[in-house]
Structure formats: structure tokens, C-alpha cells
Design an enzyme around this catalytic site. Structure first.
Site, PDB file in Angstrom:
ATOM      1  CB  CYS A   1      33.818  -7.111  -7.357  1.00 53.98           C
ATOM      2  SG  CYS A   1      32.826  -6.753  -8.050  1.00 53.98           S
TER       3      CYS A   1
ATOM      4  NE  ARG B   1      34.741  -8.237 -11.792  1.00 50.90           N
ATOM      5  CZ  ARG B   1      36.050  -8.640 -11.418  1.00 50.90           C
ATOM      6  NH1 ARG B   1      37.105  -9.427 -12.223  1.00 50.90           N
ATOM      7  NH2 ARG B   1      36.336  -7.566 -11.382  1.00 50.90           N
TER       8      ARG B   1
END
Lengths: 145, 301
Positions: free
Chosen positions: B249, B254
Site C-alpha cells: 500500500c 493497509r
């Protein structure tokens, strides 16, 4: 350094520096609870507020300069973002009531002087720096008008 | 001693490792049980102080899991000192929860896994769901009794990908980009509403498929069902058993969430998180980058 910094900002800085590092977080939390609500005339008018994109959380600031050249800063940030609320609260308390010239003279590295960089992290402190620089830019724009 | 797994949820039973998640009911009934430590890990360093699950300890990703100087995680001694301070023993069951649908909780879980901490689980739905269900929250300080956590060297070889690993992986296996569509196509370098964190170029790693992390999240903030997740990752993204997968990410938080889904919920055995992610790749010299909505071809093959 102390003599160029407006009194309230200097007080806030000293208040942080007098505490051992872990307790500084608690003080920042107290500031976050003190962030006042934005004045009623701004509620529901997001177009009047400026988003601080340097902050991870959605925080918006509104800076007013009145006819006498006195600055008032307001900010909104969600309850789930207490660090950001704390930063906003420090600046709102420290800048409100100053003259435009005094606000513009606040050094851009003021956030780094609070002794929070290690407990909060440099990246998070840069969010507060972004907030200060944006407030100063608004003051510049609004006092020129 | 590990605490028994939560067998109360039909949803969990479908996952590859049902024991990796716990429900609020399960956790609330076991707060304070010996061998169970609850950890809160949030984006905001002060959120824990505004109220946390009784007895939970805080682990902050910035100031505690990261090395303060080098862009890396703490080493074996640092991790042992941290967990010792938090009152965690090597064979304790650790349940992690946090804000933002458990982004940072999943990130902490992944770092714990680099050190081989065996029994580490997530509270499904994280902090928001716990609060929404009206469960207990306190601002009272947690005072864990310090433990002697052993010094275990971090093993980056299985779960973590470095930039060089990703370069070698290009063309050899799937890459999953979990950022927003705007970050993927190159129209911006940081998440909407996130600070510009120093990536000089926009776009994505060639061949990476775009599967934003939030697609794994259900309406109630917990994970989607096994069938829904299989449809997204196996059906639409085309991942297959046996694939060697790299997820990335912006800074690896994330993609830890997606790593958790692929590894523990869907049972893929070879998933690595590229934590350097876009803040490294997007600033690296002479690495291939593709812009636009299509994955693109790897030029070298």
C-alpha cells in the site's frame, strides 16, 4: 526565543517541557478536550473552512481577522482523532487574540519545540506544522483583503 | 497457555483459521483471564487514552514498533523489552483491536508474527464495533505486571518483502495493490485525506492488481464472509492456491489488513507484505512504474 514567541504560546510550550515525556501525552489529551466548538455561523458551512491535508484525520480550520486586525482561529476534528484535536486546540488557544503580525511572526518550527516529537512521532508533529502554516497563510490572505 | 479459540461464530468457522478472530462477546467474557492479553493499536497515538477495553495495553506503531532511527521495525531485543513492559509472555494469547477497521491492529499482528509470536488474534470489527455494541470502556490505567519476554530474532524471510524481493517477484507471481483507485492510477501519491508522505512519483508496480483493502470489510466493520472474500480475491482477482503473493500500500499498514485476510482467513500460504510500499517504490530510482487503471505489463519479460 522566548521573547519573540507570544506569551500564551510560550506558556503552553513551557507547560509541556516541564513534564516528563510520558506525561506530555496526557497534557495533549487535556488540550484535545478543550477544543471549543466552532461558532454557530460556521456550522454546516464546510466551504468556509480549510482542510489541513497534512493531518491524517479530517481536520478543518477557520481563521478570522477582524476589523482591528485581531485573529481568531477555530478548528473542527473528530473525537476519534484526539491528537489532531490537541494540536488544533493548542494553536486555537495560542493564536486567538493575537494581532495578524504576531501570528505571522510565530516560527514555523513551534510545533517541534513542544517536546512532543518523540512521544508522538515526527510524522504526526508535521501535521501540526501544516496546521500552523495554513493558519498563517489564511491570516496573510485575510489581512491583505 | 493459549486460551481456547472462539467457536461461537458461524462466520469464523468458514475461514481457513477460525481461531484468528474473536467476537466481542467472547472477549468480554474473558477479560482478565490469565494467559490472555488485550492490545489496542490505533492510528491516533492518544485514542487509547480517551477510553479503552478494561485491562488492554497500548502498542503504538510509530513510537513502539518502529525503530526510531532506521526505517525498520524494532529488533529482537527491542521487541522483547516492549512486550515485557506490556506484560506479555511468549505463550500468551494476544487479542489486538484498533481504529480504522483494524488497520493498525493488523499491522501490529503482522509485526508480532515477524517475531513468531504464535497466538495472536484480532477482535472482529475492532474498536468501533466494540463501542457500538455498548461494551465496557475505561480511561483507567492498565498496570500489567512486567514479564520476561525472550529475545527472538525477527524473521523477515517469510512474511515480509523488501524492494529487491518485489523486483525479483515481478512477472513471477501476483501483486495486490490495496490503495485507493486514485493512488493506483497515479493521479495522486497518498490516500485521499492523508498527508503527502514523500512519494515522488504516482502510479503502481507493473502487473499489480487493484483490490482496495476496504473491499474485505463488511457493513458492520468486521470482515466479510469467506464466500464473499473468496469471490473478491480468488474469483475477481484470480489468486490461486500455491501462488506466491505480495501485497503493498503506502507504508504497509493497509496491506497488513489484506495480508491478514489472504493468510489467515483465506489460507494462502505464501503471502508477503511489502512494507516499504509506495513511499519507497514511488521514490526509488529506475524501478518500473505503470500509470492508469490497468495493471500493465512487466517490461523485462
Amino acid at each position: 526565543m522566548t521573547d519573540v514567541l507570544p506569551e500564551r504560546l510560550a506558556e503552553i510550550r513551557d507547560e509541556f517541557l516541564e513534564l516528563p515525556e510520558p506525561d506530555r501525552l496526557q497534557l495533549l489529551l487535556e488540550y484535545s478536550y478543550e477544543l471549543p466548538a466552532v461558532p454557530a455561523e460556521y456550522e454546516g458551512h464546510p466551504e468556509l473552512a480549510e482542510r489541513v491535508v497534512e493531518c491524517q484525520s479530517p481536520v478543518y480550520i477557520i481563521v478570522d481577522v477582524d476589523a482591528e486586525g485581531i485573529v481568531a482561529m477555530h478548528a473542527t476534528a473528530p473525537a476519534e482523532a484526539p491528537t489532531t484535536r490537541g494540536f488544533a486546540s493548542i494553536l486555537a488557544q495560542g493564536l486567538t487574540g493575537l494581532t495578524a503580525a504576531e501570528v505571522l511572526a510565530v516560527p514555523g518550527d513551534y510545533p517541534q519545540s513542544l517536546g512532543l516529537t518523540r512521544v508522538v512521532s515526527p510524522l504526526r508533529i508535521s501535521g501540526m506544522t501544516g496546521m500552523l502554516l495554513r493558519a498563517q497563510r489564511q491570516v496573510r490572505a485575510k489581512s491583505a483583503a | 497457555m493459549p486460551v481456547e479459540i472462539d467457536t461461537s461464530s458461524e462466520k469464523f468457522a468458514e475461514y481457513a483459521e477460525p481461531g484468528r478472530l474473536v467476537t466481542g462477546d467472547w472477549l468480554q467474557a474473558r477479560l482478565g483471564e490469565p494467559g490472555l492479553v488485550v492490545v489496542e493499536s490505533d492510528e491516533d497515538v492518544l485514542l487509547y487514552e480517551t477510553g479503552h477495553i478494561p485491562g488492554a495495553v497500548k502498542v503504538d506503531w510509530h513510537t513502539e514498533l518502529n525503530d526510531p532511527v532506521v526505517r525498520d521495525y524494532v529488533d529482537g531485543e527491542g521487541f522483547a523489552a516492549l512486550l515485557g513492559r506490556k506484560g506479555i509472555s511468549r505463550d500468551d494469547t494476544v487479542v489486538i483491536y484498533g481504529d480504522k477497521n483494524n488497520w493498525w491492529a493488523a499491522y501490529a499482528l503482522w509485526v508480532f508474527s515477524l517475531f513468531g509470536h504464535q497466538d495472536v488474534r484480532l477482535l472482529d470489527g475492532g474498536r468501533d464495533k466494540w463501542i457500538a455494541e455498548g461494551r465496557p470502556i475505561t480511561t483507567g490505567a492498565s498496570t500489567p505486571a512486567p514479564t520476561e519476554y525472550p529475545v527472538v530474532e525477527r524473521d523477515d524471510s517469510l512474511l515480509r518483502a523488501y524492494k529487491e524481493d518485489v523486483l525479483a517477484h515481478l512477472g513471477a507471481g501476483p501483486l495486490i495493490d490495496v490503495r485507493s483507485p486514485e493512488e493506483y492510477d497515479g493521479s495522486r501519491t497518498s490516500a485521499p485525506a492523508y498527508p503527502e508522505e514523500g512519494a515522488l512519483r504516482g502510479g503502481h508496480i507493473p502487473t499489480a492488481q487493484s483490490v482496495p483493502w476496504a473491499r474485505a470489510v463488511a457493513e458492520d466493520g468486521g470482515f466479510k464472509t469467506r464466500a464473499e472474500l473468496d469471490d473478491i480475491y480468488r474469483g475477481q482477482a484470480g489468486l490461486e492456491d500455491g501462488d506466491t503473493i505480495v501485497a503493498y500500500c503506502r507504508i504497509g499498514e493497509r496491506s497488513s489488513h489484506t495480508w491478514f485476510v489472504l493468510t489467515h482467513l483465506l489460507g494462502f500460504e505464501n503471502v508477503r507484505n511489502y512494507d516499504g510500499s509506495w513511499t519507497e517504490w514511488g521514490s526509488a530510482v529506475r524501478v518500473p512504474i505503470v500509470t492508469g487503471a490497468e495493471p500493465g505489463e512487466f517490461p523485462g519479460r
